[in-house]
Design a protein around this motif. Structure first.
Motif, PDB file in Angstrom:
ATOM      1  N   LEU A 285      45.295  31.058  35.320  1.00 51.79           N
ATOM      2  CA  LEU A 285      45.926  32.129  36.093  1.00 51.79           C
ATOM      3  C   LEU A 285      45.302  33.475  35.739  1.00 51.79           C
ATOM      4  CD1 LEU A 285      48.079  32.748  38.155  1.00 51.79           C
ATOM      5  CD2 LEU A 285      49.745  32.988  36.293  1.00 51.79           C
ATOM      6  N   MET A 286      45.224  33.740  34.442  1.00 54.59           N
ATOM      7  CA  MET A 286      44.623  35.011  34.004  1.00 54.59           C
ATOM      8  C   MET A 286      43.177  35.090  34.453  1.00 54.59           C
ATOM      9  SD  MET A 286      45.727  36.310  30.318  1.00 54.59           S
ATOM     10  CE  MET A 286      45.401  34.889  29.300  1.00 54.59           C
ATOM     11  N   HIS A 287      42.497  33.955  34.378  1.00 52.72           N
ATOM     12  CA  HIS A 287      41.097  33.917  34.771  1.00 52.72           C
ATOM     13  C   HIS A 287      40.945  34.331  36.229  1.00 52.72           C
ATOM     14  CE1 HIS A 287      37.525  31.861  36.446  1.00 52.72           C
ATOM     15  NE2 HIS A 287      36.964  32.309  35.334  1.00 52.72           N
ATOM     16  N   SER A 288      41.789  33.770  37.093  1.00 55.48           N
ATOM     17  CA  SER A 288      41.608  34.091  38.516  1.00 55.48           C
ATOM     18  C   SER A 288      41.927  35.561  38.778  1.00 55.48           C
ATOM     19  CB  SER A 288      42.443  33.170  39.393  1.00 55.48           C
ATOM     20  OG  SER A 288      43.800  33.464  39.230  1.00 55.48           O
ATOM     21  N   LYS A 289      42.888  36.112  38.052  1.00 52.61           N
ATOM     22  CA  LYS A 289      43.211  37.539  38.235  1.00 52.61           C
ATOM     23  C   LYS A 289      42.029  38.418  37.806  1.00 52.61           C
ATOM     24  CE  LYS A 289      47.923  37.723  38.967  1.00 52.61           C
ATOM     25  NZ  LYS A 289      48.121  36.810  40.070  1.00 52.61           N
ATOM     26  N   VAL A 290      41.412  38.054  36.707  1.00 50.64           N
ATOM     27  CA  VAL A 290      40.287  38.877  36.220  1.00 50.64           C
ATOM     28  C   VAL A 290      39.098  38.755  37.171  1.00 50.64           C
ATOM     29  CG1 VAL A 290      38.663  39.246  34.313  1.00 50.64           C
ATOM     30  CG2 VAL A 290      41.073  38.873  33.815  1.00 50.64           C
ATOM     31  N   VAL A 291      38.895  37.555  37.719  1.00 48.44           N
ATOM     32  CA  VAL A 291      37.797  37.403  38.683  1.00 48.44           C
ATOM     33  C   VAL A 291      38.071  38.277  39.914  1.00 48.44           C
ATOM     34  CG1 VAL A 291      36.525  35.785  40.163  1.00 48.44           C
ATOM     35  CG2 VAL A 291      37.104  35.136  37.817  1.00 48.44           C
ATOM     36  N   SER A 292      39.334  38.379  40.349  1.00 50.56           N
ATOM     37  CA  SER A 292      39.640  39.282  41.472  1.00 50.56           C
ATOM     38  C   SER A 292      39.345  40.725  41.089  1.00 50.56           C
ATOM     39  CB  SER A 292      41.112  39.251  41.889  1.00 50.56           C
ATOM     40  OG  SER A 292      41.572  37.978  41.971  1.00 50.56           O
ATOM     41  N   ASN A 293      39.691  41.100  39.858  1.00 51.42           N
ATOM     42  CA  ASN A 293      39.381  42.464  39.409  1.00 51.42           C
ATOM     43  C   ASN A 293      37.875  42.728  39.497  1.00 51.42           C
ATOM     44  OD1 ASN A 293      41.858  42.113  36.834  1.00 51.42           O
ATOM     45  ND2 ASN A 293      42.064  43.288  38.716  1.00 51.42           N
ATOM     46  N   ILE A 294      37.105  41.722  39.109  1.00 53.55           N
ATOM     47  CA  ILE A 294      35.646  41.888  39.163  1.00 53.55           C
ATOM     48  C   ILE A 294      35.202  42.116  40.605  1.00 53.55           C
ATOM     49  CG2 ILE A 294      33.436  40.681  38.852  1.00 53.55           C
ATOM     50  CD1 ILE A 294      34.530  39.428  36.339  1.00 53.55           C
ATOM     51  N   GLN A 295      35.785  41.341  41.517  1.00 48.50           N
ATOM     52  CA  GLN A 295      35.411  41.514  42.933  1.00 48.50           C
ATOM     53  C   GLN A 295      35.762  42.919  43.425  1.00 48.50           C
ATOM     54  OE1 GLN A 295      37.466  37.714  43.698  1.00 48.50           O
ATOM     55  NE2 GLN A 295      35.872  37.318  45.186  1.00 48.50           N
ATOM     56  N   GLU A 296      36.940  43.404  42.999  1.00 48.35           N
ATOM     57  CA  GLU A 296      37.373  44.739  43.433  1.00 48.35           C
ATOM     58  C   GLU A 296      36.418  45.833  42.954  1.00 48.35           C
ATOM     59  OE1 GLU A 296      41.977  43.324  43.047  1.00 48.35           O
ATOM     60  OE2 GLU A 296      41.224  44.821  41.625  1.00 48.35           O
ATOM     61  N   ILE A 297      36.025  45.749  41.711  1.00 47.16           N
ATOM     62  CA  ILE A 297      35.158  46.832  41.205  1.00 47.16           C
ATOM     63  C   ILE A 297      33.727  46.676  41.715  1.00 47.16           C
ATOM     64  CG2 ILE A 297      36.554  47.430  39.179  1.00 47.16           C
ATOM     65  CD1 ILE A 297      34.654  45.790  37.455  1.00 47.16           C
ATOM     66  N   ARG A 298      33.317  45.446  41.903  1.00 41.82           N
ATOM     67  CA  ARG A 298      31.975  45.209  42.417  1.00 41.82           C
ATOM     68  C   ARG A 298      31.852  45.763  43.835  1.00 41.82           C
ATOM     69  NH1 ARG A 298      27.810  41.495  41.962  1.00 41.82           N
ATOM     70  NH2 ARG A 298      25.956  42.692  42.429  1.00 41.82           N
ATOM     71  N   ALA A 299      32.915  45.572  44.627  1.00 40.46           N
ATOM     72  CA  ALA A 299      32.899  46.058  46.007  1.00 40.46           C
ATOM     73  C   ALA A 299      32.784  47.585  46.042  1.00 40.46           C
ATOM     74  CB  ALA A 299      34.173  45.614  46.718  1.00 40.46           C
ATOM     75  N   ARG A 300      33.157  48.242  44.932  1.00 43.40           N
ATOM     76  CA  ARG A 300      33.071  49.698  44.870  1.00 43.40           C
ATOM     77  C   ARG A 300      31.832  50.175  44.116  1.00 43.40           C
ATOM     78  NH1 ARG A 300      37.899  47.742  45.515  1.00 43.40           N
ATOM     79  NH2 ARG A 300      39.358  48.841  46.866  1.00 43.40           N
ATOM     80  N   GLY A 301      30.932  49.253  43.867  1.00 48.57           N
ATOM     81  CA  GLY A 301      29.625  49.656  43.322  1.00 48.57           C
ATOM     82  C   GLY A 301      29.446  49.491  41.829  1.00 48.57           C
ATOM     83  N   ALA A 302      30.454  48.978  41.127  1.00 43.26           N
ATOM     84  CA  ALA A 302      30.320  48.857  39.668  1.00 43.26           C
ATOM     85  C   ALA A 302      29.175  47.929  39.286  1.00 43.26           C
ATOM     86  CB  ALA A 302      31.618  48.334  39.068  1.00 43.26           C
ATOM     87  N   ARG A 303      28.573  48.231  38.164  1.00 42.30           N
ATOM     88  CA  ARG A 303      27.599  47.307  37.576  1.00 42.30           C
ATOM     89  C   ARG A 303      28.369  46.448  36.574  1.00 42.30           C
ATOM     90  NH1 ARG A 303      22.117  46.580  36.704  1.00 42.30           N
ATOM     91  NH2 ARG A 303      22.124  44.968  35.127  1.00 42.30           N
ATOM     92  N   VAL A 304      28.557  45.189  36.891  1.00 44.17           N
ATOM     93  CA  VAL A 304      29.460  44.335  36.118  1.00 44.17           C
ATOM     94  C   VAL A 304      28.699  43.524  35.067  1.00 44.17           C
ATOM     95  CG1 VAL A 304      31.075  42.390  36.250  1.00 44.17           C
ATOM     96  CG2 VAL A 304      31.095  44.162  38.028  1.00 44.17           C
ATOM     97  N   ILE A 305      29.142  43.669  33.844  1.00 37.74           N
ATOM     98  CA  ILE A 305      28.612  42.839  32.761  1.00 37.74           C
ATOM     99  C   ILE A 305      29.774  41.938  32.340  1.00 37.74           C
ATOM    100  CG2 ILE A 305      27.545  42.840  30.473  1.00 37.74           C
ATOM    101  CD1 ILE A 305      27.272  46.093  31.609  1.00 37.74           C
ATOM    102  N   ALA A 306      29.686  40.674  32.708  1.00 35.64           N
ATOM    103  CA  ALA A 306      30.810  39.763  32.474  1.00 35.64           C
ATOM    104  C   ALA A 306      30.571  38.960  31.202  1.00 35.64           C
ATOM    105  CB  ALA A 306      30.960  38.822  33.663  1.00 35.64           C
ATOM    106  N   ILE A 307      31.599  38.921  30.370  1.00 34.79           N
ATOM    107  CA  ILE A 307      31.530  38.089  29.170  1.00 34.79           C
ATOM    108  C   ILE A 307      32.409  36.882  29.427  1.00 34.79           C
ATOM    109  CG2 ILE A 307      31.939  38.034  26.676  1.00 34.79           C
ATOM    110  CD1 ILE A 307      31.208  40.892  26.536  1.00 34.79           C
ATOM    111  N   VAL A 308      31.783  35.729  29.525  1.00 33.16           N
ATOM    112  CA  VAL A 308      32.504  34.536  29.977  1.00 33.16           C
ATOM    113  C   VAL A 308      32.337  33.384  28.987  1.00 33.16           C
ATOM    114  CG1 VAL A 308      32.055  35.150  32.392  1.00 33.16           C
ATOM    115  CG2 VAL A 308      30.540  33.526  31.245  1.00 33.16           C
ATOM    116  N   GLU A 309      33.167  32.394  29.192  1.00 25.92           N
ATOM    117  CA  GLU A 309      32.986  31.169  28.413  1.00 25.92           C
ATOM    118  C   GLU A 309      31.869  30.351  29.079  1.00 25.92           C
ATOM    119  OE1 GLU A 309      36.503  28.693  27.670  1.00 25.92           O
ATOM    120  OE2 GLU A 309      35.924  27.451  29.345  1.00 25.92           O
ATOM    121  N   LYS A 310      31.063  29.726  28.248  1.00 23.30           N
ATOM    122  CA  LYS A 310      29.947  28.900  28.740  1.00 23.30           C
ATOM    123  C   LYS A 310      30.435  27.942  29.813  1.00 23.30           C
ATOM    124  CE  LYS A 310      27.302  28.076  24.698  1.00 23.30           C
ATOM    125  NZ  LYS A 310      27.295  27.119  23.597  1.00 23.30           N
TER     126      LYS A 310
END
Ligand code: M6R
Length: 369
Positions: A285-310
Motif C-alpha cells: 500500500l505504501m509502495h503504491s502511494k509513493v509511486v503515485s507521488n513520484i508520478q506527480e512530481i515527475r509530471a511537474r518536471g522533477a528529476r527523480v532519483i529513486a531508491i528502491v528494493e532490488k
C-alpha cells in the motif's frame, strides 16, 4: 587514522556493517533480545511504563523518530520524540510511568544532558543510548545501552546513526518480550533481520560508485528534496541534514503524503528529488502511494532519483536514476536507505572542494545550550 580513505566520514560510512554487528553482539541470545542493563531496571517497571519519550538533537533525533515506529509496534506503548532543547520549555507531562530514552553519540550534548537532568528531578526513569563509554549522559542516567559503533570523528554522523537505530530496535524487542506484546513470529523475524543486517549494509555501502557519478554531474545543484513515508520520512530528514551540513546545499526532507499540502509548489523543471521507495513486497500500500507521488512530481518536471528494493521495476518509467538496495522488512529499510544519502552528501561536498570532515560553523559535540 583514516585508514587509506580520503576522509573520516568515508571511512565511517564503510564501517557501518561492523557498527551494527557490534551493537547487536551479545544482546541476541537464542533468537531473543536480552539487554542486561534494562533487566537491571526491573521487569515490573518495564511492564508498567505507559509512555516513552525519546529526547535527542539532530541526527540522533531522526534515529529516535525511526525508533518510535519499531518500539510502538513491538512493545505496544506510545512513543514520541522531542528535541532536547524544546523538551523542558513546554512543561512536559511526566510521571513515574514515563520512560525517558535519550539518544546521543557523544553523551555530552548539553541540550540533551539538561533535558535528562530535568526528567531525573521529576522522578522519571532514564535510559541513555550512547556511543561514548562513561560520558556524562550515561553516567547520569538510570541505565546505559551503549552503541558500539567505535569512535566517530567526522562531524557528520553516519555509523553512530545506524547503531542508534539498532540500539532502539533492541530496546523495543526487549520491551516487547518483557511486556508480552511481541509475538513469537515477530521476535524470530526481527532476530533474523538483525543477524542479516551487516551483510545487507555492506551491499548498500557498495552503491558508492553509482552515487559518486550522480554527485559529479550534480556538483552545482542548489537545492535537493528528499521524500519518504513511514520510517522513510525521518530517513529523508536525515538525508537533507547531511547535505546541508557538509555540502552547504539547501535541502529539505518531507513526508511524501505532505507534498500535496504545500511543498509540491517547489517542484520545477530539473528539481532533484530523492525518493525513498518502500518495498512492494512488505508494504504494497505504501509502495503504491509513493509511486503515485513520484508520478506527480515527475509530471511537474522533477528529476527523480529513486531508491528502491532490488527487483522493483515499477518506478523505472518515472525515475531518472534508480539506486537498488537489498531486500529487507520495512522497519529495517532506513538502515540501508540512509547509506546512499550519506555517500551523496559526501561526494557533493568533495566535488565542491569542501572539508568533508570539518564543516564550517559546526563542532562534533555541542557542549553549550
Ligand atoms: O552527540 P549527539 O548525538 O548528542 O549529537 C547530536 C547532534 O548534534 C548531531 O547528531 C548532529 O546533528 C550531527 N552533526 C549530524 O550529522
Amino acid at each position: 587514522d583514516k585508514g587509506g580513505w580520503s576522509s573520516f566520514m568515508a571511512k565511517e560510512i564503510t564501517e557501518q556493517p561492523e557498527a551494527v554487528a557490534n551493537t547487536v553482539r551479545g544482546r541476541l541470545v537464542d533468537g531473543h533480545v536480552e539487554i542486561p542493563e534494562l533487566t537491571a531496571l526491573g521487569d515490573d517497571l518495564l511492564r508498567e511504563i505507559d509512555r516513552i519519550v525519546i529526547i535527542a538533537c539532530g541526527t540522533a533525533s531522526y534515529a529516535g523518530m525511526i525508533g518510535t515506529y519499531a518500539i510502538e509496534q513491538w512493545a505496544r506503548v506510545p512513543v514520541e520524540v522531542q528535541l532536547s532543547h524544546e523538551f523542558r520549555y513546554r512543561d512536559p507531562v511526566l510521571s513515574d510511568r514515563t520512560l525517558l530514552i535519550s539518544v546521543s553519540q557523544s553523551g555530552e550534548t548539553m541540550d540533551t544532558l539538561m533535558a535528562v537532568k530535568y526528567a531525573i528531578e521529576r522522578g522519571v526513569t532514564t535510559v541513555s543510548v550512547c556511543n561514548t563509554q562513561s560520558a556524562t549522559i550515561p553516567r547520569e542516567s538510570d541505565a546505559a545501552v551503549y552503541t558500539h559503533a567505535g569512535p566517530e570523528v567526522a562531524v557528520a554522523s553516519t555509523k553512530a546513526f545506524v547503531a542508534q537505530i539498532t540500539a532502539l530496535y533492541l530496546i523495543g524487542l526487549h520491551l516487547g518480550r518483557v511486556r508480552g506484546t511481541l509475538s513469537g513470529d515477530d521476535a524470530r523475524r526481527a532476530a533474523e533481520q538483525l543477524e542479516e543486517l551487516p551483510g545487507l549494509l555492506g551491499e548498500a555501502v557498495d552503491t558508492h560508485d553509482q552515487i559518486a557519478q550522480l554527485a559529479h554531474w550534480m556538483a552545482d545543484t542548489r537545492s535537493v528534496l528528499f521524500l519518504g513515508r513511514h520510517v522513510g520520512y525521518p530517513t529523508a530528514l536525515e538525508g537533507a541534514l547531511k547535505l546541508k551540513e557538509i555540502a552547504y546545499i539547501h535541502a529539505e526532507g518531507f513526508a511524501a503524503g505532505e507534498l500535496k499540502h504545500g511543498p509540491i509548489a517547489l517542484i520545477d523543471h530539473g528539481q532533484p528529488v530523492f525518493v525513498l521507495v518502500p518495498s512492494p513486497r512488505t508494504s504494497p500500500l505504501m509502495h503504491s502511494k509513493v509511486v503515485s507521488n513520484i508520478q506527480e512530481i515527475r509530471a511537474r518536471g522533477a528529476r527523480v532519483i529513486a531508491i528502491v528494493e532490488k527487483g522493483d521495476t515499477s518506478v523505472l518509467p518515472f525515475a531518472d536514476d534508480v539506486i537498488r538496495l537489498p531486500l529487507t522488512d520495512v522497519l529495517f529499510e532506513p538502515l540501508l536507505q540512509v547509506i546512499p544519502l550519506q555517500w551523496f552528501a559526501l561526494e557533493l561536498s568533495a566535488a565542491k572542494g569542501l572539508d568533508v570532515d570539518q564543516p564550517r560553523n559546526l563542532a562534533k559535540s555541542v557542549t553549550v545550550e
